[in-house]
Design a protein around this motif. Structure first.
Motif, short mmCIF file in Angstrom:
data_model
loop_
_atom_site.label_atom_id
_atom_site.label_comp_id
_atom_site.label_asym_id
_atom_site.label_seq_id
_atom_site.Cartn_x
_atom_site.Cartn_y
_atom_site.Cartn_z
N GLY A 1 0.82 -1.20 0.00
CA GLY A 1 0.00 0.00 0.00
C GLY A 1 0.85 1.25 0.00
O GLY A 1 2.08 1.21 -0.09
N GLY A 2 0.18 2.40 0.10
CA GLY A 2 0.88 3.67 0.18
C GLY A 2 1.68 3.97 -1.08
O GLY A 2 1.44 3.42 -2.15
N PHE A 3 2.66 4.84 -0.94
CA PHE A 3 3.53 5.18 -2.06
C PHE A 3 4.82 5.79 -1.51
O PHE A 3 4.97 5.95 -0.31
CB PHE A 3 2.84 6.17 -3.03
CG PHE A 3 2.45 7.48 -2.41
CD1 PHE A 3 3.28 8.59 -2.52
CD2 PHE A 3 1.24 7.63 -1.74
CE1 PHE A 3 2.92 9.81 -1.96
CE2 PHE A 3 0.87 8.84 -1.19
CZ PHE A 3 1.72 9.94 -1.29
N GLY A 4 5.74 6.06 -2.41
CA GLY A 4 7.00 6.65 -1.96
C GLY A 4 7.78 5.72 -1.06
O GLY A 4 7.99 4.54 -1.36
N TYR A 5 8.18 6.24 0.10
CA TYR A 5 9.01 5.48 1.04
C TYR A 5 8.18 4.67 2.03
O TYR A 5 8.75 4.05 2.94
CB TYR A 5 9.92 6.44 1.81
CG TYR A 5 10.94 7.16 0.95
CD1 TYR A 5 12.20 6.63 0.73
CD2 TYR A 5 10.63 8.38 0.35
CE1 TYR A 5 13.15 7.29 -0.05
CE2 TYR A 5 11.55 9.06 -0.44
CZ TYR A 5 12.81 8.51 -0.64
OH TYR A 5 13.72 9.17 -1.42
N ASP A 6 6.87 4.65 1.89
CA ASP A 6 6.00 3.94 2.84
C ASP A 6 6.42 2.49 3.11
O ASP A 6 6.39 2.05 4.27
CB ASP A 6 4.53 3.96 2.37
CG ASP A 6 3.88 5.32 2.55
OD1 ASP A 6 4.50 6.22 3.15
OD2 ASP A 6 2.73 5.49 2.09
N PRO A 7 6.83 1.72 2.09
CA PRO A 7 7.16 0.30 2.34
C PRO A 7 8.38 0.08 3.23
O PRO A 7 8.56 -1.03 3.75
CB PRO A 7 7.41 -0.26 0.93
CG PRO A 7 6.68 0.66 0.01
CD PRO A 7 6.83 2.01 0.63
N ILE A 8 9.24 1.09 3.41
CA ILE A 8 10.42 0.88 4.26
C ILE A 8 10.35 1.69 5.55
O ILE A 8 11.31 1.72 6.32
CB ILE A 8 11.74 1.19 3.52
CG1 ILE A 8 11.79 2.65 3.07
CG2 ILE A 8 11.93 0.24 2.35
CD1 ILE A 8 13.16 3.09 2.56
N PHE A 9 9.22 2.33 5.81
CA PHE A 9 9.08 3.16 7.01
C PHE A 9 8.15 2.50 8.01
O PHE A 9 6.99 2.20 7.70
CB PHE A 9 8.52 4.54 6.63
CG PHE A 9 8.36 5.47 7.79
CD1 PHE A 9 9.46 6.09 8.38
CD2 PHE A 9 7.10 5.76 8.32
CE1 PHE A 9 9.32 6.97 9.45
CE2 PHE A 9 6.94 6.63 9.39
CZ PHE A 9 8.05 7.24 9.95
#
Length: 200
Positions: free
Chosen positions: A152-160
């Motif tokens: 989900g989300g976008f940008g750096y969301d998957p590693i935060f």
């Protein structure tokens, strides 16, 4: 009577997310898209860049404009990528806007770092045609994971991984994220000012 407010972004993800975040706070306000020229974001802070975008939209449309500038700041990297988050990676020596490349570069730059603390920062700016300006900041603390998790989300969301959570921002539902994110905080803080200025 409905007041018009220009959302100064060409980023479709942000438009969708902000409409969800603002919801009923937009009662009496028509949020309209912006298709004007993109200004050069040469400010040295998130607030400065948000103001640059809002000023450009207000000048181009003659309407009140709202904009944001946001990114992720990693403690071990002295706050980088910071205001360069959207164009952190490079191709042939030139910054590029590519979410996957940006995310992977941040992970590479943090390999071996003892401190993986980071924060998402968002500055929301309101600019009126009469010259009135106001900025609010939102900060969402957390840590950078070792690898991307979640779709989900976008940008750096998957590693935060937000503080207080056991999952990445990309594993949160849109409603969960929009209740606590840096963007939600900044826009919730600025909306009373927007309503006061536009609706009286």
């Amino acid at each position: 009577m409905t007041a018009q407010l220009v959302l100064a972004t060409h980023n479709a993800h942000k438009v969708e997310e902000l409409r969800r975040i603002l919801g009923s706070r937009l009662d009496g306000i028509e949020l309209i898209g912006y298709d004007g020229p993109e200004p050069v974001e040469d400010g040295d802070t998130f607030a400065a860049n948000a103001l640059i975008k809002a000023r450009a939209a207000a000048e181009f449309t003659g309407l009140p404009a709202i904009a944001d500038d946001s990114g992720i700041s990693a403690a071990a990297l002295g706050g980088a990528p910071g205001i360069h988050s959207a164009r952190y990676a490079q191709l042939n020596g030139r910054p590029i806007r590519d979410d996957v490349e940006n995310l992977e570069l941040l992970l590479r730059n943090l390999v071996g770092a003892d401190d993986r603390s980071a924060e998402f920062v968002c500055a929301a700016a309101l600019v009126l045609p009469d010259g009135y300006e106001h900025v609010e900041l939102g900060i969402w603390p957390g840590t950078v994971l070792d690898e991307a998790v979640g779709g989900g989300g976008f940008g750096y969301d998957p590693i935060f991984k937000p503080a207080g959570y056991s999952v990445s921002a990309a594993e949160l539902t849109a409603d969960e994220k929009n209740a606590v994110s840096h963007r939600a905080q900044a826009f919730e803080a600025i909306m009373p000012i927007v309503r006061e200025r536009l609706l009286g």
